[in-house]
Design a protein around this motif. Structure first.
Motif, short mmCIF file in Angstrom:
data_model
loop_
_atom_site.label_atom_id
_atom_site.label_comp_id
_atom_site.label_asym_id
_atom_site.label_seq_id
_atom_site.Cartn_x
_atom_site.Cartn_y
_atom_site.Cartn_z
N GLN A 43 0.83 -1.20 0.00
CA GLN A 43 0.00 0.00 0.00
C GLN A 43 0.87 1.26 0.00
O GLN A 43 0.57 2.24 -0.69
N GLN A 44 1.95 1.22 0.76
CA GLN A 44 2.86 2.37 0.77
C GLN A 44 3.49 2.55 -0.61
O GLN A 44 3.61 3.69 -1.10
N ALA A 45 3.87 1.45 -1.27
CA ALA A 45 4.45 1.55 -2.61
C ALA A 45 3.42 2.10 -3.59
O ALA A 45 3.74 2.95 -4.45
N ALA A 46 2.18 1.63 -3.47
CA ALA A 46 1.13 2.13 -4.37
C ALA A 46 0.86 3.61 -4.13
O ALA A 46 0.69 4.37 -5.09
N ASN A 47 0.85 4.02 -2.88
CA ASN A 47 0.64 5.44 -2.59
C ASN A 47 1.78 6.29 -3.14
O ASN A 47 1.56 7.39 -3.65
N THR A 48 3.00 5.76 -3.06
CA THR A 48 4.15 6.48 -3.61
C THR A 48 4.00 6.63 -5.11
O THR A 48 4.22 7.71 -5.68
N ILE A 49 3.63 5.54 -5.78
CA ILE A 49 3.46 5.58 -7.25
C ILE A 49 2.36 6.56 -7.62
O ILE A 49 2.51 7.37 -8.55
N LEU A 50 1.23 6.51 -6.90
CA LEU A 50 0.11 7.37 -7.24
C LEU A 50 0.38 8.85 -6.94
O LEU A 50 -0.16 9.73 -7.60
N SER A 51 1.21 9.10 -5.93
CA SER A 51 1.47 10.49 -5.59
C SER A 51 2.63 11.09 -6.38
O SER A 51 2.85 12.29 -6.34
N THR A 52 3.38 10.25 -7.11
CA THR A 52 4.50 10.75 -7.91
C THR A 52 3.94 11.42 -9.17
O THR A 52 3.09 10.87 -9.86
N PRO A 53 4.43 12.62 -9.48
CA PRO A 53 3.94 13.29 -10.69
C PRO A 53 4.40 12.55 -11.95
O PRO A 53 5.30 11.72 -11.92
N SER A 54 3.76 12.83 -13.05
CA SER A 54 4.08 12.18 -14.34
C SER A 54 5.55 12.39 -14.67
O SER A 54 6.11 13.48 -14.51
N ALA A 55 6.19 11.32 -15.16
CA ALA A 55 7.60 11.41 -15.55
C ALA A 55 7.75 12.26 -16.80
O ALA A 55 8.74 12.98 -16.95
N VAL A 56 6.80 12.16 -17.70
CA VAL A 56 6.81 12.95 -18.92
C VAL A 56 5.49 13.71 -18.96
O VAL A 56 4.47 13.18 -19.39
N PRO A 57 5.49 14.96 -18.48
CA PRO A 57 4.23 15.72 -18.43
C PRO A 57 3.61 15.85 -19.82
O PRO A 57 4.28 16.09 -20.81
N GLY A 58 2.30 15.62 -19.89
CA GLY A 58 1.57 15.75 -21.14
C GLY A 58 1.59 14.49 -21.98
O GLY A 58 0.91 14.43 -23.01
N ASN A 59 2.35 13.47 -21.63
CA ASN A 59 2.41 12.24 -22.42
C ASN A 59 2.19 11.06 -21.46
O ASN A 59 3.11 10.53 -20.84
N ALA A 60 0.93 10.64 -21.35
CA ALA A 60 0.55 9.57 -20.42
C ALA A 60 1.21 8.25 -20.81
O ALA A 60 1.63 7.47 -19.94
N CYS A 61 1.35 7.98 -22.09
CA CYS A 61 1.94 6.72 -22.55
C CYS A 61 3.41 6.65 -22.16
O CYS A 61 3.88 5.63 -21.64
N ALA A 62 4.15 7.71 -22.39
CA ALA A 62 5.57 7.73 -22.05
C ALA A 62 5.75 7.68 -20.53
O ALA A 62 6.65 6.98 -20.02
N SER A 63 4.88 8.36 -19.78
CA SER A 63 4.95 8.31 -18.33
C SER A 63 4.69 6.88 -17.83
O SER A 63 5.37 6.40 -16.92
N ALA A 64 3.73 6.23 -18.42
CA ALA A 64 3.43 4.85 -18.04
C ALA A 64 4.60 3.94 -18.36
O ALA A 64 4.94 3.05 -17.58
N GLN A 65 5.25 4.17 -19.49
CA GLN A 65 6.41 3.34 -19.86
C GLN A 65 7.54 3.53 -18.86
O GLN A 65 8.20 2.57 -18.47
N VAL A 66 7.77 4.74 -18.41
CA VAL A 66 8.81 5.00 -17.42
C VAL A 66 8.47 4.28 -16.11
O VAL A 66 9.34 3.65 -15.49
N ARG A 67 7.22 4.33 -15.69
CA ARG A 67 6.81 3.64 -14.45
C ARG A 67 6.97 2.13 -14.58
O ARG A 67 7.43 1.47 -13.66
N VAL A 68 6.58 1.58 -15.72
CA VAL A 68 6.70 0.13 -15.93
C VAL A 68 8.17 -0.26 -15.93
O VAL A 68 8.56 -1.27 -15.33
#
Length: 117
Positions: free
Chosen positions: A82-107
């Motif tokens: 749960q702490q890891a999930a909260n960290t992931i959810l509270s982290t801002p997008s890695a690539v602002p404006g590009n959800a796909c690229a941000s998701a790829q960075v998180r994966v």
């Protein structure tokens, strides 16, 4: 002769009565013995049932203790996740404006973290 015949009839009736009483006594004795055997069998079955119930209670207590340990371990594991999930959810997008690229960075980050022991 009449007295003798009367005595013989009385003797015959007495023998017949004693035979009937003896036969009835033997029947009652057998019925009593059968009842005692049935009673003892019922007591043995009840005792076995009680022993089985006690064994099941002991097993349930053991399994309950094991379950409490497993629940505590799961609670600790869930808290970390749960702490890891909260960290992931509270982290801002890695690539602002590009959800796909941000998701790829998180994966990619998740996969790197998963590969570590």
């Amino acid at each position: 002769m009449s007295l003798m015949q009367t005595l013989l009839v009385a003797l015959g009736l007495s023998v017949a009565g004693n035979a009937a009483l003896g036969w009835a006594w033997v029947g009652a004795r057998e019925k009593s013995a059968t009842t005692v055997v049935e009673r003892d069998s019922a007591r043995a079955a009840a005792s076995a049932c009680s022993d089985g119930t006690d064994d099941l209670r002991d097993l349930a207590d053991e399994r309950g203790a094991e379950a409490k340990k497993a629940q505590a371990a799961a609670r600790i594991s869930a808290t970390g996740r749960q702490q890891a999930a909260n960290t992931i959810l509270s982290t801002p997008s890695a690539v602002p404006g590009n959800a796909c690229a941000s998701a790829q960075v998180r994966v990619d980050g998740w996969l790197r973290g998963r590969a570590q022991p």
